[in-house]
Design an enzyme around this catalytic site. Sequence first.
Site, PDB file in Angstrom:
ATOM      1  NE  ARG A 186      -2.661  -1.291   3.297  1.00  0.00           N
ATOM      2  CZ  ARG A 186      -2.514  -2.538   3.760  1.00  0.00           C
ATOM      3  NH1 ARG A 186      -2.878  -3.564   3.027  1.00  0.00           N
ATOM      4  NH2 ARG A 186      -1.997  -2.745   4.952  1.00  0.00           N
ATOM      5  CD  GLU A 198      -2.159  -3.022  14.690  1.00  0.00           C
ATOM      6  OE1 GLU A 198      -2.033  -2.538  13.551  1.00  0.00           O
ATOM      7  OE2 GLU A 198      -3.087  -2.743  15.465  1.00  0.00           O
TER       8      GLU A 198
HETATM    9  P1  AMP Z   1       3.439  -1.184  12.053  1.00  0.00           P
HETATM   10  O1  AMP Z   1       4.715  -1.851  11.679  1.00  0.00           O
HETATM   11  O2  AMP Z   1       2.820  -1.766  13.281  1.00  0.00           O
HETATM   12  O3  AMP Z   1       3.590   0.324  12.142  1.00  0.00           O
HETATM   13  O4  AMP Z   1       2.393  -1.508  10.896  1.00  0.00           O
HETATM   14  C1  AMP Z   1       2.354  -0.743   9.750  1.00  0.00           C
HETATM   15  C2  AMP Z   1       2.130  -1.571   8.514  1.00  0.00           C
HETATM   16  O5  AMP Z   1       1.096  -2.513   8.662  1.00  0.00           O
HETATM   17  C3  AMP Z   1       1.705  -0.687   7.360  1.00  0.00           C
HETATM   18  O6  AMP Z   1       2.352  -1.146   6.185  1.00  0.00           O
HETATM   19  C4  AMP Z   1       0.215  -0.837   7.285  1.00  0.00           C
HETATM   20  O7  AMP Z   1      -0.227  -0.919   5.937  1.00  0.00           O
HETATM   21  C5  AMP Z   1      -0.102  -2.127   8.024  1.00  0.00           C
HETATM   22  N1  AMP Z   1      -1.101  -1.966   9.093  1.00  0.00           N
HETATM   23  C6  AMP Z   1      -0.894  -2.174  10.414  1.00  0.00           C
HETATM   24  N2  AMP Z   1      -2.006  -1.984  11.130  1.00  0.00           N
HETATM   25  C7  AMP Z   1      -2.949  -1.627  10.257  1.00  0.00           C
HETATM   26  C8  AMP Z   1      -4.335  -1.262  10.385  1.00  0.00           C
HETATM   27  N3  AMP Z   1      -4.946  -1.242  11.585  1.00  0.00           N
HETATM   28  N4  AMP Z   1      -5.006  -0.925   9.272  1.00  0.00           N
HETATM   29  C9  AMP Z   1      -4.393  -0.936   8.061  1.00  0.00           C
HETATM   30  N5  AMP Z   1      -3.111  -1.265   7.871  1.00  0.00           N
HETATM   31  C10 AMP Z   1      -2.389  -1.613   8.950  1.00  0.00           C
END
Ligand code: AMP
Length: 171
Positions: free
Chosen positions: A58, A95
């Site tokens: 994305r 996450e």
């Molecule tokens: P993080 O490493 O936890 O900051 O997660 C960020 C990555 O995971 C990004 O590439 C987002 O596209 C995806 N992502 C994590 N949580 C979500 C969420 N609640 N909604 C959409 N995309 C998410």
Amino acid sequence: MDLKTYIRDIPDFPTPGIVFKDLTPLLGDAAAFRYVLDRLAERFAEERVARVAAIESRGFIFGAPLAARLGAGFVPVRKLGKLPAATVSQTYELEYGTATMEMHRDAFAAGERILLVDDLLATGGTAAAALRLIRGVGGEPVAVAFVVELGFLRGRERLAPEVPIFSLITF
Ligand code: AMP
């Protein structure tokens, strides 16, 4: 423009307990999509960005048109096994799960000013790993830009003050 009205919550996707922020309504609206790109380009127009590095998949949607608007090159940070030439890699926690990302070893020259782009900041683990990749090949991260920031997950604290963080929409 109230961008939050173009973002849809999808509960329990991709796993139970996660509320997924679906940006497809924003992407599908010509004015909203252009507005997001205009705001990002405006913010970084004077930063002398040599290349925009964006995170699969994305991040690509915003990173590639932003690079073109900034007159910068585009560097894909991809999932394991997708890039054809010699790569550097980082494994990191999400996450929801763990993953490995790769970037071409020769994606840019040492000292180049790199803007990192992704769609959403959650815990910051993904962006932190991408920053390690960029620094590992001698790039100089200018900032990290997101369309959406989930402020309650405190990803910003994980990334700053190492590098400036910019997000358009905060929940
Ligand atoms: P993080 O490493 O936890 O900051 O997660 C960020 C990555 O995971 C990004 O590439 C987002 O596209 C995806 N992502 C994590 N949580 C979500 C969420 N609640 N909604 C959409 N995309 C998410």
